[in-house]
Scaffold this motif. Structure first.
Motif, PDB file in Angstrom:
ATOM      1  N   GLY A  55       0.852  -1.112  -0.030  1.00  0.00           N
ATOM      2  CA  GLY A  55       0.201  -0.072   0.111  1.00  0.00           C
ATOM      3  C   GLY A  55       0.848   1.210  -0.012  1.00  0.00           C
ATOM      4  O   GLY A  55       1.811   1.287  -0.532  1.00  0.00           O
ATOM      5  N   LEU A  56       0.511   2.277   0.625  1.00  0.00           N
ATOM      6  CA  LEU A  56       1.359   3.669   0.784  1.00  0.00           C
ATOM      7  C   LEU A  56       1.116   3.926   1.940  1.00  0.00           C
ATOM      8  O   LEU A  56       0.052   4.186   2.610  1.00  0.00           O
ATOM      9  N   LYS A  57       2.410   4.321   2.691  1.00  0.00           N
ATOM     10  CA  LYS A  57       2.373   5.153   3.836  1.00  0.00           C
ATOM     11  C   LYS A  57       3.127   6.229   3.841  1.00  0.00           C
ATOM     12  O   LYS A  57       4.085   6.355   3.041  1.00  0.00           O
ATOM     13  N   LEU A  99      -1.935   8.171  -4.950  1.00  0.00           N
ATOM     14  CA  LEU A  99      -3.194   8.265  -3.924  1.00  0.00           C
ATOM     15  C   LEU A  99      -4.190   8.219  -4.714  1.00  0.00           C
ATOM     16  O   LEU A  99      -4.671   8.951  -5.316  1.00  0.00           O
ATOM     17  N   ASN A 100      -4.814   6.822  -4.780  1.00  0.00           N
ATOM     18  CA  ASN A 100      -5.936   6.724  -5.629  1.00  0.00           C
ATOM     19  C   ASN A 100      -7.195   7.200  -4.716  1.00  0.00           C
ATOM     20  O   ASN A 100      -7.546   6.436  -3.757  1.00  0.00           O
ATOM     21  N   TYR A 101      -8.052   7.998  -5.448  1.00  0.00           N
ATOM     22  CA  TYR A 101      -9.120   8.799  -4.493  1.00  0.00           C
ATOM     23  C   TYR A 101     -10.506   8.226  -4.613  1.00  0.00           C
ATOM     24  O   TYR A 101     -10.767   8.466  -5.878  1.00  0.00           O
ATOM     25  N   LYS A 102     -11.113   7.591  -3.744  1.00  0.00           N
ATOM     26  CA  LYS A 102     -12.475   7.148  -4.172  1.00  0.00           C
ATOM     27  C   LYS A 102     -12.784   6.453  -5.295  1.00  0.00           C
ATOM     28  O   LYS A 102     -13.573   7.044  -6.009  1.00  0.00           O
ATOM     29  N   ILE A 122       0.833   2.853  -4.673  1.00  0.00           N
ATOM     30  CA  ILE A 122      -0.280   3.114  -4.681  1.00  0.00           C
ATOM     31  C   ILE A 122      -1.037   2.828  -3.373  1.00  0.00           C
ATOM     32  O   ILE A 122      -1.164   1.616  -3.198  1.00  0.00           O
ATOM     33  N   GLY A 123      -1.731   3.914  -2.935  1.00  0.00           N
ATOM     34  CA  GLY A 123      -2.651   3.839  -1.892  1.00  0.00           C
ATOM     35  C   GLY A 123      -3.882   3.947  -2.152  1.00  0.00           C
ATOM     36  O   GLY A 123      -4.185   4.819  -2.963  1.00  0.00           O
ATOM     37  N   ALA A 124      -4.876   3.297  -1.617  1.00  0.00           N
ATOM     38  CA  ALA A 124      -6.149   3.280  -1.988  1.00  0.00           C
ATOM     39  C   ALA A 124      -7.174   4.191  -0.886  1.00  0.00           C
ATOM     40  O   ALA A 124      -7.191   3.616   0.342  1.00  0.00           O
ATOM     41  N   ASP A 125      -7.173   5.528  -1.265  1.00  0.00           N
ATOM     42  CA  ASP A 125      -7.796   6.259  -0.399  1.00  0.00           C
ATOM     43  C   ASP A 125      -9.440   6.293  -0.490  1.00  0.00           C
ATOM     44  O   ASP A 125      -9.863   7.021  -1.178  1.00  0.00           O
ATOM     45  N   ASN A 126     -10.000   4.950  -0.136  1.00  0.00           N
ATOM     46  CA  ASN A 126     -11.246   4.612  -0.464  1.00  0.00           C
ATOM     47  C   ASN A 126     -12.421   5.840   0.211  1.00  0.00           C
ATOM     48  O   ASN A 126     -13.559   6.113  -0.713  1.00  0.00           O
ATOM     49  N   ASN A 127     -12.200   6.246   1.327  1.00  0.00           N
ATOM     50  CA  ASN A 127     -13.088   7.024   1.708  1.00  0.00           C
ATOM     51  C   ASN A 127     -12.660   8.658   1.732  1.00  0.00           C
ATOM     52  O   ASN A 127     -13.566   9.368   1.900  1.00  0.00           O
TER      53      ASN A 127
END
Length: 180
Positions: A55-57, A99-102, A122-127
């Protein structure tokens, strides 16, 4: 004439004058202020978009070298426009993080399969919570992050040919050592 006529007219002319001054100032509408410039990246730990990948930190952005953080989504048409330039930067050795956004994982996978994947991680910023912490106005947005994890530059909107030099200059400036 009655004063009731003059008050709205004077207010209207004042608004017109204010708009004219703003337009004549030459300010770039993409240069939105950010309270985070020269501040550390917010702390976060996002899951990957695909199982089995990293993921991404926030710690990933403190690698000792200048990196880009690109906020994107598969549903974002302007993200498709800037994607070849991000790929070009990655090929030049500039680490680009996503940063994958919603977004939905299957849509991101299709997006990257079609256009290529320039992202180191890539990090999934789902919310959208991490996007809020970064002060994201909308997608796409791109941040230049110094080697010690400070936000040095923020570009709002797609990176187009007319503003690619600005981004390259911000990268070069972030690479310069701080004066002692």
């Amino acid at each position: 004439m009655r004063p009731a006529f003059w008050v709205p007219l004077i207010l209207f002319l004042g608004l017109v004058a204010a708009f004219a001054v703003q337009l004549a100032s030459g300010d770039n509408p993409h240069d939105l202020p950010s309270a985070l410039i020269d501040k550390p990246v917010p702390n976060f730990d996002l899951p990957p978009i695909r199982m089995g990948e990293a993921g991404l930190k926030s710690e990933d952005l403190k690698s000792g070298e200048v990196v880009l953080l690109n906020v994107f989504a598969s549903w974002c048409a302007p993200c498709r426009i800037e994607h070849p330039f991000l790929s070009e930067l990655a090929e030049e050795g500039i680490p680009v993080y996503g940063l994958n956004y919603k977004d939905r994982p299957q849509d991101v996978a299709t997006f990257l399969r079609e256009l290529g994947d320039p992202y180191a991680e890539i990090g999934a910023d789902n919310n959208g919570r991490v996007g809020v912490d970064f002060g994201v106005y909308g997608v796409p947005e791109t941040y230049v992050i110094s080697g010690d994890g400070r936000i040095m530059y923020k570009h709002v909107g797609p990176i187009l040919p007319q503003n690619q030099d600005d981004l390259r200059k911000a990268i070069a400036a972030a690479r310069q050592p701080e004066p002692q």
